[in-house]
Design an enzyme around this catalytic site. Structure first.
Site, PDB file in Angstrom:
ATOM      1  N   ARG A 162       0.858  -1.525  -0.162  1.00 14.23           N
ATOM      2  CA  ARG A 162      -0.135  -0.090  -0.170  1.00 14.23           C
ATOM      3  C   ARG A 162       0.771   1.691  -0.670  1.00 14.23           C
ATOM      4  O   ARG A 162       2.076   1.075   0.396  1.00 14.23           O
ATOM      5  CB  ARG A 162      -0.921   0.041   1.164  1.00 14.23           C
ATOM      6  CG  ARG A 162      -1.634   1.225   1.755  1.00 14.23           C
ATOM      7  CD  ARG A 162      -2.724   1.508   2.218  1.00 14.23           C
ATOM      8  NE  ARG A 162      -2.155   0.442   3.880  1.00 14.23           N
ATOM      9  CZ  ARG A 162      -2.032   1.124   4.872  1.00 14.23           C
ATOM     10  NH1 ARG A 162      -2.133   3.010   4.597  1.00 14.23           N
ATOM     11  NH2 ARG A 162      -1.222   0.597   5.851  1.00 14.23           N
TER      12      ARG A 162
ATOM     13  N   LYS B 259       6.069   4.204   4.493  1.00 15.26           N
ATOM     14  CA  LYS B 259       6.522   2.809   4.157  1.00 15.26           C
ATOM     15  C   LYS B 259       7.904   3.375   3.300  1.00 15.26           C
ATOM     16  O   LYS B 259       8.512   2.746   2.678  1.00 15.26           O
ATOM     17  CB  LYS B 259       4.996   1.702   3.452  1.00 15.26           C
ATOM     18  CG  LYS B 259       4.334   1.436   3.914  1.00 15.26           C
ATOM     19  CD  LYS B 259       2.805   0.487   2.777  1.00 15.26           C
ATOM     20  CE  LYS B 259       1.826  -0.066   4.634  1.00 15.26           C
ATOM     21  NZ  LYS B 259       2.932  -1.224   5.068  1.00 15.26           N
TER      22      LYS B 259
END
Length: 807
Positions: free
Chosen positions: A535, A540
């Site tokens: 995602r 991230k």
């Protein structure tokens, strides 16, 4: 149930079953059947083989009158099911042979199946892996969720920009489900609460009906099957013919439209009040239906609700079903005359909560006025729960605060256990988001590190490696993944290493062919496939990966004579529709890729690939072909990750931070076999306390400064020079996830990776070592931990090998 390793039917009999379904279920004969017809007939023939173990498992569960697990999750990212079911029934080779005898390609038919649009990312895929393991281990269980018509969204790119369109998976019949029109529950919204004759009565304003659809989930070798029950929303009254006959067609269909909205889309945009209300209604809708269903089932067996915790284990997968606490209290109080304290105690005895995040925005909070308007009875019950919590633990942590209802705190207070999903995450949960609650309820927080099912994530998706493992250590490993340790003895065997590399080469060629056929993109299988599929989210740090890509592009152009390790940088993932920064990052990845991929100076040395609409089926092609696994989140922000486990299991070394399950993966494979970079979680917290830490990091890194200036000045967006000025300014002024601070360490570690990859034989040994040493990350091990430490349930299968004799 079938015997281990023995297909339940022959290829000849199975082919006959496929033809019978083609005739009686699809109304076609073989000469006129389409690919869809063959796929549906194959699915239905396989489904027939699931029904007997499903019925037998259900019968044994009722006879035993034991404890069941109920797993409540907003997502179940189950992917395609044909191959999954065929593998678990030991029917994959039989099915391929049967279809070949009918003149059809098994691979082509399997590829025609759409992914079920029931999830987004790791949360939903974890739930799917857990359902597989619950069945493999023979633990009676129901999964409960929503039958989304359109799921999250289908992702497309228009000049690099993410475009969201509706998923269409249910436009065709879903072969695997059984509709249960007799299983319906009213779900109430709005209205008001009144005290009448000493009782509290909820007078709702709106009612929708939750209608059940069941999908059997069969475990390894068909020994046991559980149920995934998904709820669809329907109106509580029939079509309004009177309004229709008056010509008011909109009013006639309004109840159905309003009801269907609830089960139409996963995670509707909640940047508006209307979107927030829909999300809250969705969460209550499936949670209430699930609790009504399990209470009905319990009472139908003659159970006494006071003993409900002895027979019911409810696991809340994140805060989405956190309303389960107040809802179960409501059912016990309003429908079964429990006193408040007894209702809270009984509900808590059933409920456990999995925390998946330390991000404040992911720990849901609802505006109190919205919550009270949509669920007025539950608003009162939460006040009662909070009062009971104050009496037990004091007022240092409130559930209702600053006119918000905090669902993480509610879930914690109403659960008998709260678990993190990696060793690091569980400790951080104690130290950060739930520090005060941990002090108030010591011992409530436990750890259960996530896992993945080896049946899908190695056995099914990586046939070349599966065959090598079978030939090397036998065929028992899909049922006991730690048997992969037996591969350690072969890491210095030249023939084994050659076959391991051949398996990787086959998978890379497969991915290359897939990208060419699907997207018209050509990649060199000899290059390093450097993959980040997640995602899209700032923590991230896909942005850091991209900045390193641009820096590498600069290095190659500046020094064209240096020997270079050719790389293909592969990204995959979706951004939430309302997440502006994440969507900017997606566009920048595509803009950078467009520039780099047409540059003759770096052609053959560096390429950026971003296939649109990442899903489970894409992952099953990408992961076995990956050379380098990117797990580069800011330390302390990724709760666990499961992609990191899938990559390592399929022979991809990791470049990563000490975050989530990376810590445990590094422990398993050995520190020397993990490409570590970046700040630790403690160092991240300390760095954020320093003034101008991002500007200082940029000033200290000419390489990074150059990249940021190129992006800011429009090198990658020549038609709109200032397109990314705001994104770059954010790194200078608001770099909460420390992309700038970790950049140099990341870049330098990538150059270590270049050197290591250049030694082909040593790299292959490293890849094989990863496969050999990560068997601990099976979801079977995780579910055994839940069964033992949280649920107190036992397997219904005969005790035997491995960990099946749980609790």
């Amino acid at each position: 149930m079938s015997s281990p390793n023995t297909p339940p039917v022959s290829a000849q009999d199975f082919a006959a079953s496929v033809l019978q379904h083609l005739k009686t279920s699809l109304g076609k004969d073989a000469p006129h059947a389409s690919l869809y017809d063959w796929r549906m007939s194959l699915s239905l023939a396989l489904r027939d083989l699931v029904v007997d173990p499903w019925f037998e498992s259900t019968r044994k569960t009722y006879e035993a009158r034991g404890k069941r697990v109920y797993y409540l999750s907003m997502e179940f990212l189950i992917g395609r099911l044909i191959e999954d079911v065929a593998v678990n029934l030991q029917m994959d080779e039989v099915a391929a042979e049967a279809l070949a005898s009918l003149g059809q390609s098994y691979e082509k038919v399997v590829a025609d199946e759409p992914d079920a649009a029931l999830g987004n990312g790791g949360l939903g895929r974890l739930a799917a892996c857990f359902m597989d393991s619950l069945s493999t281990l023979g633990i009676p269980a129901y999964g409960y969720g929503i039958r989304y018509e359109h799921g999250l969204f289908e992702q497309h790119f228009d000049k690099g920009v993410q475009i969201e369109t509706a998923e269409t998976w249910l436009e065709q019949r879903h072969a695997w489900e059984f509709e249960r029109p007799e299983v319906n529950y009213p779900i109430l919204f709005g209205g008001h609460v009144a005290d009448e004759d000493g009782k509290t009565v909820w007078h709702p304003e709106e009612t929708v009906i939750a209608s059940a659809f069941d999908t059997p989930v069969v475990g390894w070798q068909g020994r046991w099957a559980n149920t995934l029950r998904l709820w669809a929303a329907k109106p509580d009254r029939n079509f309004d013919l009177e309004s229709f006959n008056r010509g008011d067609y909109i009013a006639a269909s309004a109840p159905e439209a309003l009801a269907r909205t609830i089960s139409r889309v996963l995670y509707p945009d909640d940047t508006t009040d209307v979107g927030k209300e829909l999300r809250l209604k969705q969460e209550y809708f499936f949670t209430s239906a699930s609790l009504q269903d399990l209470v009905r089932r319990f009472l139908s067996e003659g159970g006494d609700l006071k003993s409900l915790p002895d027979y019911v284990a409810i696991q809340l997968n994140d805060t989405h079903p956190a309303i389960a606490g107040p809802e179960l209290v409501r059912i016990l109080m309003d429908l079964h005359s429990f006193e408040v304290s007894d209702a809270i105690r009984t509900a808590r005895g059933c409920l456990a909560y999995t925390n998946h995040t330390l991000l404040p925005e992911a720990l849901e909070r609802w505006p109190e006025d919205l919550f009270a308007r949509v669920l007025p009875r539950h608003h009162r019950i939460i006040q009662l729960i909070e009062a009971a919590h104050f009496a037990e633990a004091g007022e240092q942590v409130r559930i209702i605060e600053h006119s918000e209802i905090k669902m993480g705190e509610l879930a914690f207070v109403m659960a008998h256990h709260v678990n993190g999903v990696s060793a690091l995450h569980s400790e951080l949960v104690k130290e950060t988001v739930f520090a005060d609650l941990h002090k108030a309820y010591p011992g409530r927080i436990v750890n259960q590190t996530n896992g993945i099912t080896p049946r899908r994530w190695l056995y099914a998706c990586n046939p070349p490696l599966r065959e090598l493992i079978n030939d090397t250590i036998g065929t028992a490993w899909p049922d006991d993944l730690e048997k992969l340790q037996g591969l350690n003895a072969h890491l210095d065997d030249a023939a084994f290493i050659d076959r391991f590399q051949a398996a990787k080469d086959t998978n890379k060629a497969r991915l290359s062919d897939w990208l060419k056929a699907r997207d018209g993109v050509s990649v060199d299988p000899a290059a390093m496939f450097d993959v980040q599929i997640k995602r899209i989210h700032e923590y991230k740090r896909q942005l850091m990966n991209l900045l390193e890509t641009v820096a590498l592009w600069n290095e190659i152009r500046d020094n064209p004579d240096n020997n270079r390790t050719p790389r293909v940088k592969i990204f995959g993932g979706k951004a939430a529709p309302g997440y502006v920064v994440a969507k900017e990052i997606i566009r920048l990845i595509n803009d950078v890729g467009a520039m780099i991929n047409k540059d003759p100076a770096t052609r053959g040395l560096l390429q950026v690939v971003y296939p649109e609409n990442y899903n489970v089926s894409m992952a099953e092609v990408l992961i076995p072909a990956t050379d380098l696994s990117e797990q580069i989140s800011t330390a302390g922000k990724e709760a666990s990750g499961t992609g990191n486990m899938k990559f390592a299991l399929n022979g991809a070394p990791t470049i990563g931070t000490l975050d989530g399950a990376n810590v445990e993966i590094r422990d398993c494979v050995g520190a020397e076999n993990f490409f570590l970079f970046g700040l630790t979680a403690a160092e991240v917290a300390a760095r954020r306390m320093e003034p101008d830490y991002a500007r200082n990091a940029i000033a200290a890194s000419p390489r990074l400064g150059r990249v940021l200036e190129q992006i800011r000045s429009g090198v990658f967006s020549p038609s709109e020079k200032d397109r990314y000025a705001g994104l770059v300014d954010g790194l200078f002024n608001h770099d909460y996830f420390l992309v700038t601070c970790d950049f140099d360490s990341y870049f330098d570690t990538q150059r270590v990776v270049d050197t290591a990859f250049a030694d082909a034989r040593s790299w292959t040994r490293l890849a094989a070592l990863n496969t050999a040493r990560v068997g601990w990350f099976s979801s079977d091990r995780t579910i055994n931990g839940y069964a033992r430490d949280i649920w107190n349930v036992r397997s219904m299968l005969a005790t035997g090998s491995g960990d099946r004799d749980v609790a």
